[in-house]
Design a protein around this motif. Structure first.
Motif, PDB file in Angstrom:
ATOM      1  N   MET A  40      -2.463   6.147   0.435  1.00  0.00           N
ATOM      2  CA  MET A  40      -1.763   4.860   0.492  1.00  0.00           C
ATOM      3  C   MET A  40      -2.655   3.960   1.095  1.00  0.00           C
ATOM      4  O   MET A  40      -2.484   2.627   0.176  1.00  0.00           O
ATOM      5  N   GLU A  41      -3.508   3.982   1.366  1.00  0.00           N
ATOM      6  CA  GLU A  41      -4.686   2.736   2.012  1.00  0.00           C
ATOM      7  C   GLU A  41      -5.478   2.570   0.737  1.00  0.00           C
ATOM      8  O   GLU A  41      -5.680   1.343   0.489  1.00  0.00           O
ATOM      9  N   GLU A  43      -4.403   2.708  -2.505  1.00  0.00           N
ATOM     10  CA  GLU A  43      -3.319   1.917  -3.334  1.00  0.00           C
ATOM     11  C   GLU A  43      -3.478   0.472  -2.750  1.00  0.00           C
ATOM     12  O   GLU A  43      -3.443  -0.466  -3.468  1.00  0.00           O
ATOM     13  N   ALA A  44      -3.450   0.420  -1.660  1.00  0.00           N
ATOM     14  CA  ALA A  44      -3.513  -0.906  -0.942  1.00  0.00           C
ATOM     15  C   ALA A  44      -4.740  -1.730  -1.244  1.00  0.00           C
ATOM     16  O   ALA A  44      -4.686  -3.066  -1.643  1.00  0.00           O
ATOM     17  N   VAL A  60       0.911  -6.339  -0.226  1.00  0.00           N
ATOM     18  CA  VAL A  60       0.961  -5.164   0.755  1.00  0.00           C
ATOM     19  C   VAL A  60       0.852  -5.591   1.939  1.00  0.00           C
ATOM     20  O   VAL A  60      -0.153  -6.433   2.423  1.00  0.00           O
ATOM     21  N   ALA A  63      -0.516  -0.460   4.978  1.00  0.00           N
ATOM     22  CA  ALA A  63      -0.414   1.040   4.377  1.00  0.00           C
ATOM     23  C   ALA A  63      -1.096   1.959   5.353  1.00  0.00           C
ATOM     24  O   ALA A  63      -2.321   1.454   5.994  1.00  0.00           O
ATOM     25  N   ASP A  64      -0.814   3.219   5.510  1.00  0.00           N
ATOM     26  CA  ASP A  64      -1.354   3.981   6.290  1.00  0.00           C
ATOM     27  C   ASP A  64      -1.554   5.594   5.962  1.00  0.00           C
ATOM     28  O   ASP A  64      -0.298   6.075   5.509  1.00  0.00           O
ATOM     29  N   ASN A  65      -2.474   6.166   5.879  1.00  0.00           N
ATOM     30  CA  ASN A  65      -2.586   7.550   5.251  1.00  0.00           C
ATOM     31  C   ASN A  65      -2.208   8.616   6.358  1.00  0.00           C
ATOM     32  O   ASN A  65      -2.111   9.666   6.064  1.00  0.00           O
ATOM     33  N   LEU A  75       3.388   3.003   2.665  1.00  0.00           N
ATOM     34  CA  LEU A  75       3.071   1.550   2.318  1.00  0.00           C
ATOM     35  C   LEU A  75       4.250   0.849   2.362  1.00  0.00           C
ATOM     36  O   LEU A  75       5.142   1.095   1.721  1.00  0.00           O
ATOM     37  N   CYS A  77       5.414  -2.937   0.949  1.00  0.00           N
ATOM     38  CA  CYS A  77       5.005  -4.396   0.537  1.00  0.00           C
ATOM     39  C   CYS A  77       6.190  -5.301   0.100  1.00  0.00           C
ATOM     40  O   CYS A  77       7.204  -4.763   0.506  1.00  0.00           O
ATOM     41  N   GLU A 191      -0.838   4.836  -7.981  1.00  0.00           N
ATOM     42  CA  GLU A 191      -1.087   6.227  -7.173  1.00  0.00           C
ATOM     43  C   GLU A 191      -2.005   7.080  -8.162  1.00  0.00           C
ATOM     44  O   GLU A 191      -2.617   7.959  -7.579  1.00  0.00           O
TER      45      GLU A 191
END
Length: 300
Positions: A40-41, A43-44, A60, A63-65, A75, A77, A191
């Motif tokens: 997710m991070e 992606e951001a 966004v 976002a947090d893995n 994530l 947004c 992704e």
């Protein structure tokens, strides 16, 4: 939370964030980590880089893995108004609208490829050899077809010289774009992002599956001709697209879709995810074989 359709690998939900004097329409994407999809991070980070280059993307907020907050990486947004279902989009468009939207798709992709990779300081963003990647995925299933093997042999014998590396979206196609009327509002589903060659994204947009039933004359996303799309991309990017190299990537993109169809069938047949939808997608393997035979016979 309101569950939204689409998104095979991760759940997508809409919700409103409310304070005493304001309301925000937001989107939550959430799902378990795996070894195929970007974190997710990442992606951001890549969406921020693409936005800086002029690509339309949702903003966004976080976002947090880590799974600590919500039980899975996530994530959030801002919501972008518009439509993603291709048949609904097509019903809104006339020929002028389709041509306008196709031009915007070419411009947005050029912006993504202009993104400054050096600003994405995430070790997860890596270069991928797509031919080796999909050879490995098919082999891992322990199943193949004569047409797939012929395509791999042809691809190995005709591989063009590598072109300079760029940020590659990895799944740039109709269905992953938000369209508002005839305007491209946002590029979604980052992704599969990685570093690669621009022809990968260009060819993926143009395989038959992403026409969603549109006639062959509209072979670029069901919107217009491939030549119109490539010319628009060249004008927006300043990059000359080698048509012979593009044809090679179109063969690989079609083969990739065939392997994905076979993988979805395997999920059903193995009992891992019993699903009429997955079984139906698996039946489309023969469509991709037909397309591959056509492409291998055609001269670029």
């Amino acid at each position: 939370l309101r569950a939204l359709t689409g998104g095979a690998s991760r759940s997508t939900l809409a919700f409103d964030a409310v304070t005493s004097d304001q309301r925000w329409a937001l989107i939550l994407r959430i799902g378990p980590p795996d070894d195929v999809h970007a974190g997710m991070e990442l992606e951001a980070h890549v969406q921020a880089a693409a936005a800086a280059a002029g690509a339309p993307v949702p903003r966004v907020l976080i976002a947090d893995n880590s799974a600590a907050a919500l039980g899975n990486p996530f994530l959030i947004c801002e919501e972008v108004k518009g439509e993603t279902i291709v048949r609904r989009i097509d019903r809104q468009l006339d020929d002028i609208g389709r041509s306008r939207l196709l031009s915007q798709c070419a411009q947005a992709l050029a912006a993504i490829h202009r993104a400054d990779i050096s600003t994405v300081r995430d070790p997860e963003l890596a270069t991928q050899d797509q031919l080796a990647e999909w050879r490995g995925r098919l082999d891992a299933m322990g199943d193949t077809t004569a047409t797939f093997e012929w395509a791999f042999r042809w691809l190995g014998a005709h591989r063009p010289a590598s072109s300079p590396p760029h940020l590659v979206h990895g799944d740039y196609r109709m269905g992953n774009l938000i369209v508002d009327g005839s305007e491209l509002a946002a590029v979604l589903d980052w992704e599969l992002v990685h570093i690669g060659e621009v022809n990968e994204d260009l060819a993926w947009f143009c395989i038959r599956a992403w026409r969603f039933g549109a006639p062959a004359a509209r072979d670029a996303g069901g919107l217009g001709s491939v030549e119109e799309f490539l010319s628009g991309y060249e004008q927006a990017s300043g990059i000359t697209v080698d048509r012979v190299a593009f044809h090679w990537w179109l063969v690989l993109a079609t083969l990739r879709w065939g392997i994905i169809c076979r993988y979805q069938a395997e999920r059903h047949l193995s009992g891992l995810s019993p699903s009429v939808e997955l079984a139906t997608i698996g039946r489309r393997v023969c469509e991709t074989e037909w397309d591959l035979l056509d492409l291998l016979e055609a001269k670029p």
